[in-house]
Structure formats: C-alpha cells, structure tokens
Design a protein around this motif. Structure first.
Motif, PDB file in Angstrom:
ATOM      1  N   ALA A  99      36.206  64.752  21.449  1.00  0.00           N
ATOM      2  CA  ALA A  99      36.374  64.747  22.905  1.00  0.00           C
ATOM      3  C   ALA A  99      37.810  64.398  23.300  1.00  0.00           C
ATOM      4  N   GLN A 100      38.400  63.385  22.631  1.00  0.00           N
ATOM      5  CA  GLN A 100      39.764  62.965  22.976  1.00  0.00           C
ATOM      6  C   GLN A 100      40.836  63.889  22.403  1.00  0.00           C
ATOM      7  N   ARG A 101      40.560  64.501  21.230  1.00  0.00           N
ATOM      8  CA  ARG A 101      41.488  65.424  20.568  1.00  0.00           C
ATOM      9  C   ARG A 101      42.833  64.756  20.269  1.00  0.00           C
ATOM     10  N   VAL A 102      42.769  63.532  19.753  1.00  0.00           N
ATOM     11  CA  VAL A 102      43.979  62.807  19.364  1.00  0.00           C
ATOM     12  C   VAL A 102      43.668  61.945  18.158  1.00  0.00           C
ATOM     13  N   LEU A 103      44.620  61.893  17.226  1.00  0.00           N
ATOM     14  CA  LEU A 103      44.527  61.012  16.062  1.00  0.00           C
ATOM     15  C   LEU A 103      45.723  60.073  16.095  1.00  0.00           C
ATOM     16  N   ARG A 104      45.451  58.768  16.018  1.00  0.00           N
ATOM     17  CA  ARG A 104      46.520  57.771  16.058  1.00  0.00           C
ATOM     18  C   ARG A 104      46.556  57.023  14.725  1.00  0.00           C
ATOM     19  N   MET A 105      47.746  56.938  14.144  1.00  0.00           N
ATOM     20  CA  MET A 105      47.909  56.277  12.848  1.00  0.00           C
ATOM     21  C   MET A 105      49.089  55.314  12.892  1.00  0.00           C
ATOM     22  N   LEU A 106      49.021  54.286  12.070  1.00  0.00           N
ATOM     23  CA  LEU A 106      50.047  53.239  12.031  1.00  0.00           C
ATOM     24  C   LEU A 106      50.470  53.008  10.591  1.00  0.00           C
ATOM     25  N   SER A 107      51.775  52.968  10.340  1.00  0.00           N
ATOM     26  CA  SER A 107      52.348  52.643   9.040  1.00  0.00           C
ATOM     27  C   SER A 107      53.033  51.287   9.145  1.00  0.00           C
ATOM     28  N   VAL A 108      52.441  50.269   8.512  1.00  0.00           N
ATOM     29  CA  VAL A 108      52.971  48.899   8.561  1.00  0.00           C
ATOM     30  C   VAL A 108      53.938  48.709   7.405  1.00  0.00           C
ATOM     31  N   ALA A 109      55.111  48.133   7.690  1.00  0.00           N
ATOM     32  CA  ALA A 109      56.177  48.005   6.685  1.00  0.00           C
ATOM     33  C   ALA A 109      56.560  49.395   6.184  1.00  0.00           C
ATOM     34  N   CYS A 110      56.955  50.240   7.115  1.00  0.00           N
ATOM     35  CA  CYS A 110      57.200  51.655   6.814  1.00  0.00           C
ATOM     36  C   CYS A 110      58.504  51.892   6.083  1.00  0.00           C
ATOM     37  N   SER A 111      59.366  50.883   5.974  1.00  0.00           N
ATOM     38  CA  SER A 111      60.642  50.998   5.278  1.00  0.00           C
ATOM     39  C   SER A 111      61.453  52.161   5.859  1.00  0.00           C
ATOM     40  N   SER A 112      61.891  53.108   5.034  1.00  0.00           N
ATOM     41  CA  SER A 112      62.760  54.191   5.495  1.00  0.00           C
ATOM     42  C   SER A 112      61.997  55.400   6.016  1.00  0.00           C
ATOM     43  N   GLY A 113      60.691  55.268   6.233  1.00  0.00           N
ATOM     44  CA  GLY A 113      59.956  56.263   6.999  1.00  0.00           C
ATOM     45  C   GLY A 113      59.155  57.284   6.227  1.00  0.00           C
ATOM     46  N   GLU A 114      59.272  57.318   4.903  1.00  0.00           N
ATOM     47  CA  GLU A 114      58.572  58.348   4.140  1.00  0.00           C
ATOM     48  C   GLU A 114      57.054  58.292   4.349  1.00  0.00           C
ATOM     49  N   GLU A 115      56.498  57.083   4.380  1.00  0.00           N
ATOM     50  CA  GLU A 115      55.053  56.968   4.541  1.00  0.00           C
ATOM     51  C   GLU A 115      54.610  57.459   5.919  1.00  0.00           C
ATOM     52  N   ALA A 116      55.327  57.068   6.952  1.00  0.00           N
ATOM     53  CA  ALA A 116      54.949  57.486   8.313  1.00  0.00           C
ATOM     54  C   ALA A 116      54.996  59.002   8.453  1.00  0.00           C
ATOM     55  N   TYR A 117      56.043  59.641   7.922  1.00  0.00           N
ATOM     56  CA  TYR A 117      56.119  61.096   7.984  1.00  0.00           C
ATOM     57  C   TYR A 117      55.022  61.744   7.133  1.00  0.00           C
ATOM     58  N   ASP A 182      61.456  69.242  12.623  1.00  0.00           N
ATOM     59  CA  ASP A 182      61.417  68.667  13.969  1.00  0.00           C
ATOM     60  C   ASP A 182      59.985  68.477  14.464  1.00  0.00           C
ATOM     61  N   GLU A 183      59.096  69.384  14.102  1.00  0.00           N
ATOM     62  CA  GLU A 183      57.706  69.275  14.536  1.00  0.00           C
ATOM     63  C   GLU A 183      57.070  67.983  14.029  1.00  0.00           C
ATOM     64  N   VAL A 184      57.404  67.601  12.800  1.00  0.00           N
ATOM     65  CA  VAL A 184      56.870  66.364  12.235  1.00  0.00           C
ATOM     66  C   VAL A 184      57.546  65.157  12.867  1.00  0.00           C
ATOM     67  N   ARG A 185      58.859  65.223  13.040  1.00  0.00           N
ATOM     68  CA  ARG A 185      59.580  64.095  13.633  1.00  0.00           C
ATOM     69  C   ARG A 185      59.080  63.789  15.039  1.00  0.00           C
ATOM     70  N   ALA A 186      58.662  64.825  15.754  1.00  0.00           N
ATOM     71  CA  ALA A 186      58.176  64.625  17.117  1.00  0.00           C
ATOM     72  C   ALA A 186      56.857  63.859  17.148  1.00  0.00           C
ATOM     73  N   MET A 187      56.139  63.831  16.031  1.00  0.00           N
ATOM     74  CA  MET A 187      54.858  63.127  15.973  1.00  0.00           C
ATOM     75  C   MET A 187      55.021  61.638  15.672  1.00  0.00           C
ATOM     76  N   VAL A 188      56.216  61.215  15.243  1.00  0.00           N
ATOM     77  CA  VAL A 188      56.408  59.867  14.717  1.00  0.00           C
ATOM     78  C   VAL A 188      57.412  59.105  15.569  1.00  0.00           C
ATOM     79  N   GLN A 189      57.101  57.866  15.862  1.00  0.00           N
ATOM     80  CA  GLN A 189      58.060  56.954  16.488  1.00  0.00           C
ATOM     81  C   GLN A 189      58.151  55.687  15.638  1.00  0.00           C
ATOM     82  N   PHE A 190      59.339  55.101  15.615  1.00  0.00           N
ATOM     83  CA  PHE A 190      59.570  53.914  14.806  1.00  0.00           C
ATOM     84  C   PHE A 190      59.906  52.728  15.711  1.00  0.00           C
ATOM     85  N   ARG A 191      59.391  51.564  15.318  1.00  0.00           N
ATOM     86  CA  ARG A 191      59.624  50.343  16.085  1.00  0.00           C
ATOM     87  C   ARG A 191      59.952  49.208  15.137  1.00  0.00           C
TER      88      ARG A 191
END
Length: 461
Positions: A99-117, A182-191
């Motif tokens: 119904a929502q059509r969204v998947l939300r994921m979190l990478s804790v201690a993501c370091s240089s970003g490979e896991e999040a991507y 770019d399509e993948v980068r647009a899905m990820v934000q880093f904090r």
C-alpha cells in the motif's frame, strides 16, 4: 598522575564520549595516540585530557574519531547476508508495504558508504515497479569517511565482491576507479551520528524495514550496546529485519527479535504484524527434554558421556548401538564419539543431519567444525565455529577453537581477541560441553591451555 592513570582516563573519556571500549591489549595504541595528540596540542597529557573532558573540542574529537574508527568495508561484503536480504527479507517487506510502496533501510556505522549503496542496489533489484521508493540512510561518526561516501567514487578493490552484472549496471568506470550510478546515489543520504547519543528523529518507532549494523557492537561499551539494540529494535517496523556482523550476536529472543537462518546467514526479524513466519525456530538445546524416544535413559546417557571423558570410545559406541539415538542431544553425543573414534564421514553426516533438523543448533555446528578440521579443511571449520559462537555467545569452546586456528594462521591479533573471550567464558561453560568438545581436558586444564595460547599470541592474563 601516573602514565597508567592517564591511559585509564583517556579510555574512560572515549567510552563516555563515543561509547567505545578498549581491552588491555590496546594499551600501547592509546598510549601512543595520547602522546602524539597532546604533543601536537602543545600541552602535557594531563592538561590535554582536562581540555578534552571540559568542553566541546570539535577539531580534536574529529581527529580522534578518524584515527580510531574501524573503516574496512567493501560492496556486498558477506554476500550470504545480501542474498538473504534480496531473496527473503525484502520480498517479505515488499508484500507488507504494497500500500505504501516504499522501502526504508538504515546502515549503521556505514563508514565510506559501500554498505549503504549495496542496500540501495539490492532494494532497486527487488522493487516490483518504478513507482516504489527506495530510501536508504547511512550513518557514521567519522566525517572523513562520510565525505568519501558522499562522493560515491571507489577503487576496484572496493568492488572485489561485486558481481560483474551489478558492476556493469550500477557503476561507471572513471579515472579513479568506479563511480556509483546517479540513480543509486539519489536513493541514499548520509548523516553524521554518534551511536552513544540519542536522536528521536533517526530512531522514530516502526520506520525501517531493514537495518544493517555489522561488526560494531563488539567495539562498544555494554551500556551503549544495550541502548543501541533497543533503539534499533524499536525503530524497525513490525516484521522488519536486523542484520548484524559475524562478530556480533544477540542470542535468541532478545529485544523482541526472532533469530532466523536462511542462505547460510543469521539475522533477526522483529515480531509483530506482517511478514511470513520464521523459516526456522530454535529446537531443544542439547541436554534438554524433547519429544520422542531416546536411545537410552538418563543413566545410560551419562554413562556414555563418562566413557567419552575416559576416552572409552568403542565402549560408548557399543552402548549407543543398543538402541539408535533419536533425541538431538543423544545424536550429538553419538556424532562426537564417531569423530573421536576416527569415523569422520559418519560423524560429518550426523552433524549435517542435526543442522538440517535445526540450523540454530550451536553444538551441531561445533561438531561439524571439528569434523572439517579432521579432514584438513580449516577454512570451512572456522566458518562453523563462527556460527556456533554466533548462535550462542556464551560458547567458550567455539571461541577457543577460533583463537587457536587464528594463531596457527599467524593472525595473533584475532587469535588473542577470541582467546580472551574464551577465557572469560570458560568459568561458566556447561559441563556437558566440556565433556563433548574439550578434547579430554577439564575446565582447569582448558583454562591453562587458553592462557598458554594467549601468551603465544603475545598477550597474557
């Protein structure tokens, strides 16, 4: 203040500020860092510590984070977990989120970003149609690593476990190596985020479908571990999934999370509405009651166990042969006796059947590890010992074997870490386990052996 007192205070400041914990073997690392940083600040170590403790010192705390963070990572690290994510967890969440059509994921201690991507790419592979939103957040305390993550450019070494079709589809070669599409980068934000701190927005209840927090908990103090696990469990949506690293485990039933085992990977699912039933549930632990007839009564079981302690393998096997074993506990004993008698193919088959019946049986994985060692497959044996230690964080003898094998490979650092854990756990190890997996040694002898192995690693306790 003595030098030892300065190091102790430095360690306490790091624990309070960042939640990090350090063992005695880290003394030299901290001592050298304290000497270097206080000298660069132009002050004695005591004054440096006073300034560090008194008020925010952003430039210095950033430097300490960069110097002390564990940053090793790469795309699709531990591929079995990403297979479980792609084929089990995310399809389950897609069904729930239709119904929502969204998947939300979190990478804790993501370091240089490979896991999040990697999470974003996997989500993109699984989503049913382009209307679905894939939203990934990567968090880390290290500003230098987050800057690299945001740039989205990596060397070929970071893609060493990336399948070729994925590399071609989601990465573009450039002068530095590869750029994330770019399509993948647009899905990820880093904090930037320190796991020792609260953050109501980040940990809003029931918001994430998947959280990855791998190989972090072992570096944190127990209070910070407890708080972080509670936050992650609460932030998962009902039926959401938590993936930890091979060095981290919550045991079973922790924080309302169910341990699951598929694709040769262990992970957790939050209970509640939505999702499919667990693929496997823990069966009775060795030594506990189970339905069905046993090969013998309690007295006979303990007689066979006593024969194992006395290395009377043939007599114990003859006793078992009087009535074929049915209970998991009895079959485990049978498998250990077969292994000790040199009948490794039969022992291996027994271990594998136990695992087929209950993949969460830590003792069965330990038995299979011993069998694999016996046929000169130490790498496969290590994988089984890791599973045993993961399933039961109190399994001292699994840690002992991991430490011994690491030392034999010349990896004294990993060996010392495993052996220290084994030494801490040995006092509480189950008597039956010592009989089954102690190699004829008692608790005291195993403690002496563990200390000897530690000394061989260059550590002592």
């Amino acid at each position: 203040m003595t030098r030892a007192a300065e190091i102790t205070r430095f360690r306490e400041l790091l624990a309070r500020r960042f939640g990090w914990t350090y063992a005695e073997r880290d003394y030299d690392l901290l001592a050298n860092l304290l000497t270097e940083r206080s000298a660069l600040a132009g002050m004695p170590p005591g004054d440096y510590l006073n300034k560090l403790a008194a008020r925010p010192w952003t430039t210095e705390t950033n430097e300490l984070i960069e110097r002390l963070s564990i940053t090793e990572t790469y795309f699709f690290r531990h591929g079995e977990q990403f297979r479980a994510l792609r084929e089990e967890a995310l399809p389950d969440r897609v069904a729930v989120r239709s119904a929502q059509r969204v998947l939300r994921m979190l990478s804790v201690a993501c370091s240089s970003g490979e896991e999040a991507y990697s999470l974003a790419i996997t989500g993109r592979q699984v989503r049913p149609d382009p209307d679905w939103i894939i939203d990934v957040i990567g968090i880390d305390a290290n500003p230098a690593m987050l800057a690299r993550a945001g740039a989205g450019r990596y060397t070929a070494w970071s893609l060493r476990e990336t399948p070729d079709p994925v590399r071609r589809r989601w990465f573009t070669p450039d002068a530095e190596g590869y750029a994330v599409a770019d399509e993948v980068r647009a899905m990820v934000q880093f904090r930037r985020y320190n796991v020792a701190d609260p953050d109501e927005g980040l940990w809003r209840p029931d918001q994430y479908d998947v959280i990855f927090c791998r190989n972090l908990l072992m570096y944190l103090t127990p209070p910070v571990v407890s708080a972080l696990v509670a936050r992650m469990a609460g932030a998962l949506a009902p039926g959401g999934y938590l993936f930890l690293g091979h060095t981290d485990s919550l045991g079973t039933g922790a924080a309302g999370l169910e341990l699951r085992h598929t694709h040769n990977a262990f992970y957790y699912r939050r209970g509640g509405a939505g999702g499919t039933p667990p693929a496997q549930r823990p069966g009775p632990a060795p030594g506990t009651a189970a339905t069905g007839s046993a090969f013998t009564d309690e007295d006979a079981y303990h007689r066979a166990l006593s024969m194992l302690r006395d290395e009377q393998f043939a007599d114990a096997l003859a006793l078992i042969a009087e009535r074929p074993p049915a209970r998991a506990r009895d079959r485990l004993l049978h498998g250990v006796l077969l292994a000790q008698a040199g009948r490794l193919p039969e022992a291996t088959e027994t271990a594998r059947r136990l695992i087929d019946d209950d993949g969460l049986n830590a003792d069965a994985h330990q038995l299979l590890g011993l069998c694999l060692e016996g046929v000169n497959s130490p790498g496969e044996a290590v994988a089984q010992y890791r599973l045993a230690a993961y399933l039961d964080p109190g399994f001292a003898l699994a840690r002992l074997r991991l430490g011994q094998l690491a030392r034999r490979r010349g990896n004294d650092g990993d060996g010392a870490r495993e052996l220290e854990q084994a030494l801490d756990l040995l006092a509480g190890e189950q008597d039956d386990r010592i009989a089954l997996f102690g190699g004829g040694f008692g608790r005291i002898a195993l403690t002496v052996l563990c200390r000897s192995e530690l000394e061989a690693c260059g550590a002592s306790r």
